[in-house]
Design a protein around this motif. Sequence first.
Motif, PDB file in Angstrom:
ATOM      1  N   ARG A  44       0.860  -1.189   0.000  1.00  0.00           N
ATOM      2  CA  ARG A  44       0.000   0.000   0.000  1.00  0.00           C
ATOM      3  C   ARG A  44       0.895   1.237   0.000  1.00  0.00           C
ATOM      4  NH1 ARG A  44      -4.438  -1.273   4.642  1.00  0.00           N
ATOM      5  NH2 ARG A  44      -4.775   0.990   4.366  1.00  0.00           N
ATOM      6  N   TRP A  45       1.502   1.526  -1.149  1.00  0.00           N
ATOM      7  CA  TRP A  45       2.538   2.541  -1.234  1.00  0.00           C
ATOM      8  C   TRP A  45       2.000   3.946  -1.014  1.00  0.00           C
ATOM      9  CZ3 TRP A  45       6.734   0.236  -0.358  1.00  0.00           C
ATOM     10  CH2 TRP A  45       6.968  -1.047  -0.859  1.00  0.00           C
ATOM     11  N   ASP A  46       0.761   4.200  -1.383  1.00  0.00           N
ATOM     12  CA  ASP A  46       0.177   5.524  -1.142  1.00  0.00           C
ATOM     13  C   ASP A  46       0.091   5.806   0.352  1.00  0.00           C
ATOM     14  OD1 ASP A  46      -0.069   5.969  -3.827  1.00  0.00           O
ATOM     15  OD2 ASP A  46      -2.208   5.466  -3.934  1.00  0.00           O
ATOM     16  N   ASP A  47      -0.254   4.758   1.122  1.00  0.00           N
ATOM     17  CA  ASP A  47      -0.336   4.919   2.573  1.00  0.00           C
ATOM     18  C   ASP A  47       1.057   5.088   3.189  1.00  0.00           C
ATOM     19  OD1 ASP A  47      -3.161   4.730   2.891  1.00  0.00           O
ATOM     20  OD2 ASP A  47      -3.033   2.578   2.517  1.00  0.00           O
ATOM     21  N   VAL A  48       2.038   4.381   2.614  1.00  0.00           N
ATOM     22  CA  VAL A  48       3.420   4.563   3.069  1.00  0.00           C
ATOM     23  C   VAL A  48       3.829   6.017   2.864  1.00  0.00           C
ATOM     24  CG1 VAL A  48       5.841   3.978   2.625  1.00  0.00           C
ATOM     25  CG2 VAL A  48       4.124   2.170   2.642  1.00  0.00           C
ATOM     26  N   ALA A  49       3.533   6.545   1.676  1.00  0.00           N
ATOM     27  CA  ALA A  49       3.874   7.935   1.366  1.00  0.00           C
ATOM     28  C   ALA A  49       3.167   8.906   2.300  1.00  0.00           C
ATOM     29  CB  ALA A  49       3.508   8.237  -0.091  1.00  0.00           C
ATOM     30  N   GLU A  50       1.927   8.583   2.649  1.00  0.00           N
ATOM     31  CA  GLU A  50       1.157   9.452   3.551  1.00  0.00           C
ATOM     32  C   GLU A  50       1.792   9.509   4.943  1.00  0.00           C
ATOM     33  OE1 GLU A  50      -3.104   9.639   5.879  1.00  0.00           O
ATOM     34  OE2 GLU A  50      -2.886   8.196   4.227  1.00  0.00           O
ATOM     35  N   VAL A  51       2.231   8.337   5.421  1.00  0.00           N
ATOM     36  CA  VAL A  51       2.876   8.287   6.738  1.00  0.00           C
ATOM     37  C   VAL A  51       4.175   9.085   6.718  1.00  0.00           C
ATOM     38  CG1 VAL A  51       3.973   6.782   8.445  1.00  0.00           C
ATOM     39  CG2 VAL A  51       1.827   6.094   7.392  1.00  0.00           C
ATOM     40  N   ARG A  52       4.955   8.928   5.662  1.00  0.00           N
ATOM     41  CA  ARG A  52       6.216   9.661   5.551  1.00  0.00           C
ATOM     42  C   ARG A  52       5.964  11.172   5.473  1.00  0.00           C
ATOM     43  NH1 ARG A  52      10.721   7.032   4.512  1.00  0.00           N
ATOM     44  NH2 ARG A  52      11.600   8.780   3.330  1.00  0.00           N
ATOM     45  N   LYS A  53       4.909  11.553   4.771  1.00  0.00           N
ATOM     46  CA  LYS A  53       4.551  12.972   4.660  1.00  0.00           C
ATOM     47  C   LYS A  53       4.171  13.527   6.029  1.00  0.00           C
ATOM     48  CE  LYS A  53       1.249  16.109   2.425  1.00  0.00           C
ATOM     49  NZ  LYS A  53       0.013  16.188   1.607  1.00  0.00           N
ATOM     50  N   LEU A  54       3.412  12.717   6.798  1.00  0.00           N
ATOM     51  CA  LEU A  54       2.992  13.132   8.134  1.00  0.00           C
ATOM     52  C   LEU A  54       4.206  13.322   9.050  1.00  0.00           C
ATOM     53  CD1 LEU A  54       0.541  13.693   9.964  1.00  0.00           C
ATOM     54  CD2 LEU A  54       0.512  11.249  10.529  1.00  0.00           C
ATOM     55  N   MET A  55       5.169  12.419   8.916  1.00  0.00           N
ATOM     56  CA  MET A  55       6.401  12.546   9.696  1.00  0.00           C
ATOM     57  C   MET A  55       7.103  13.861   9.377  1.00  0.00           C
ATOM     58  SD  MET A  55       8.252   8.809   9.694  1.00  0.00           S
ATOM     59  CE  MET A  55       9.574   9.368  10.766  1.00  0.00           C
ATOM     60  N   LYS A  56       7.178  14.173   8.103  1.00  0.00           N
ATOM     61  CA  LYS A  56       7.855  15.396   7.672  1.00  0.00           C
ATOM     62  C   LYS A  56       7.134  16.628   8.191  1.00  0.00           C
ATOM     63  CE  LYS A  56       9.848  17.546   3.541  1.00  0.00           C
ATOM     64  NZ  LYS A  56      10.009  17.445   2.073  1.00  0.00           N
ATOM     65  N   GLU A  57       5.805  16.614   8.098  1.00  0.00           N
ATOM     66  CA  GLU A  57       5.016  17.756   8.574  1.00  0.00           C
ATOM     67  C   GLU A  57       5.195  17.978  10.069  1.00  0.00           C
ATOM     68  OE1 GLU A  57       1.089  16.724   7.403  1.00  0.00           O
ATOM     69  OE2 GLU A  57       1.311  17.423   5.324  1.00  0.00           O
ATOM     70  N   ARG A  58       5.323  16.876  10.806  1.00  0.00           N
ATOM     71  CA  ARG A  58       5.464  16.968  12.269  1.00  0.00           C
ATOM     72  C   ARG A  58       6.917  17.123  12.709  1.00  0.00           C
ATOM     73  NH1 ARG A  58       1.163  12.292  14.435  1.00  0.00           N
ATOM     74  NH2 ARG A  58      -0.737  13.431  13.878  1.00  0.00           N
ATOM     75  N   GLY A  59       7.832  17.088  11.739  1.00  0.00           N
ATOM     76  CA  GLY A  59       9.251  17.248  12.070  1.00  0.00           C
ATOM     77  C   GLY A  59       9.841  16.081  12.827  1.00  0.00           C
ATOM     78  N   VAL A  60       9.298  14.868  12.598  1.00  0.00           N
ATOM     79  CA  VAL A  60       9.776  13.664  13.294  1.00  0.00           C
ATOM     80  C   VAL A  60      10.954  13.069  12.526  1.00  0.00           C
ATOM     81  CG1 VAL A  60       9.157  11.371  14.141  1.00  0.00           C
ATOM     82  CG2 VAL A  60       7.454  13.213  14.151  1.00  0.00           C
ATOM     83  N   LYS A  61      12.053  12.868  13.221  1.00  0.00           N
ATOM     84  CA  LYS A  61      13.244  12.273  12.613  1.00  0.00           C
ATOM     85  C   LYS A  61      13.300  10.780  12.926  1.00  0.00           C
ATOM     86  CE  LYS A  61      14.736  16.308  11.239  1.00  0.00           C
ATOM     87  NZ  LYS A  61      14.719  16.680   9.809  1.00  0.00           N
ATOM     88  N   THR A  62      13.649   9.990  11.918  1.00  0.00           N
ATOM     89  CA  THR A  62      13.741   8.546  12.134  1.00  0.00           C
ATOM     90  C   THR A  62      14.950   8.210  12.995  1.00  0.00           C
ATOM     91  OG1 THR A  62      15.005   8.282  10.096  1.00  0.00           O
ATOM     92  CG2 THR A  62      12.627   7.960   9.954  1.00  0.00           C
ATOM     93  N   ASN A  63      14.818   7.149  13.760  1.00  0.00           N
ATOM     94  CA  ASN A  63      15.921   6.651  14.576  1.00  0.00           C
ATOM     95  C   ASN A  63      16.744   5.710  13.699  1.00  0.00           C
ATOM     96  OD1 ASN A  63      17.590   5.971  16.677  1.00  0.00           O
ATOM     97  ND2 ASN A  63      16.157   4.537  17.623  1.00  0.00           N
TER      98      ASN A  63
END
Length: 484
Positions: free
Chosen positions: A330-349
């Motif tokens: 479900r690549w669209d949903d993957v992209a949505e989650v990544r976009k949400l991370m970017k909007e919230r300024g969350v950095k991956t560990n």
Amino acid sequence: MLDDEDDDDAVCWNAMIDGYFRCGDVGSAEEVFDEMGERGRRNVGSWNAMVSGLARRGKIEDARNLFDEMPDRDEISWSVVIDGYIKSGFYKEALEVFNTMQSERIRPGKFVLTSVLAACAHLGALDHGRWVHAYVRRKKKSIVMDAVLGTALLDMYAKCGRLDMAWEVFESMKEKEVFSWNAMIKGLAMHGRADDAVELFFEMQRRKFRPNGITFIGVLNACAHSGAVEQALKLFNSMENVYNIEPEVEHYGCLVDCLGRSGRLEEAEELVNSMPIEPNPAVYGSLLGACRIHGNAELGERIGRLLLELEPNNSGRYALLSNIYAKAERWDDVAEVRKLMKERGVKTNPGSSMIELGGCVHEFKMGEGCHPKMKEIYSTLKVMIERLEMEGYVPNTSQVLFNIEEEEKETALQYHSEKLAIAFGFISTKPGETIRVVKNLRVCDDCHSAIKLISRVYGREIALRDRVRYHHFRDGTCSCKDFW
């Protein structure tokens, strides 16, 4: 601030510094310390109080700078800065200070050694831990192996992959406390030895030690790592009925984890919904992890979305939900989650893996090429992957979180940190030597499959500790029996 009374002395001033730090008033503590310097009242205890206070308040760099300025140091000075580094999560720096302490021929006491063992346990620094053990044996007249030091030692061995040595230390301890039994049960759990952990749980009672809440966390985790669901349910139900211990949220989390890992997701969800206390994010996280393991995208999405609201800054929750979406393509949903991370300024560990060789801890991260032998490591890894492919290895790309070409996914998997660490181990050790690696995240499915094959093709035993448990790879199999 303080008047010039004849009876004021360093002890009182030092107590003032400590008191201010305990109240969170760093500025006043520094004023007292400065005034002591002006009046010539400082002693080593004054410096220790400042270093300790700064470290406790999370100002570890300031603490280290002050430590470096000290005109004289005692064992407490070294102990507080080492302990400060450990509590701030700087384990490698703690060992570096300990090494400096050794070079200055300062004899470490029990408290320093206990702290150093905690750093060794976190880093998987077995060589350092062995040195401490040998030192304690040599100094047995001046350093007593009490329950605290013995427990720290067995915990180090268990977390460094030497469960046999942990057990040897545990058996030899003349003094044991409940926390000693808990540490040994936890060590057995980490290595997937559920039957032994449960047996030790009952043995401690035969020896007149009463289990506490931490004991149950250890034994329930052991059941979770081995799929012993019925045993876990029996133990959980006995907490109140037999031991008069009211289960806390951590115990429910262990049971949810156990049910979920075993594929009993409906029961796990029912347990979460029926908990008499409010489930915390860790409980929901256990359920989300189980959804990833068993490919339940529907439940995973529901729990994952809830967690993103409960812990909007926890990068691990985004990664896990993305994994579930990616596995379902479900690549669209993957992209949505990544976009949400970017909007919230969350950095991956970022994933990192450590390997200790010759008393030095080497750390590897995917995409970083700062290691002096990185060119040789990449070359070795390339040859290893080619040989694995000849043996039938096919990269498992289901967890790569990008909708990219398969070839690019395979390249991304090839440079995971644990593979880099293992390649470095190959070029730095003799054939047949066990390679020991510690990773900060859960090992992915592809790396797990690849390392199993590496152990068979190259005849190497590889001990890998991930965020959840230990994996001992030998002759193409893993001690976790592919249940992790």
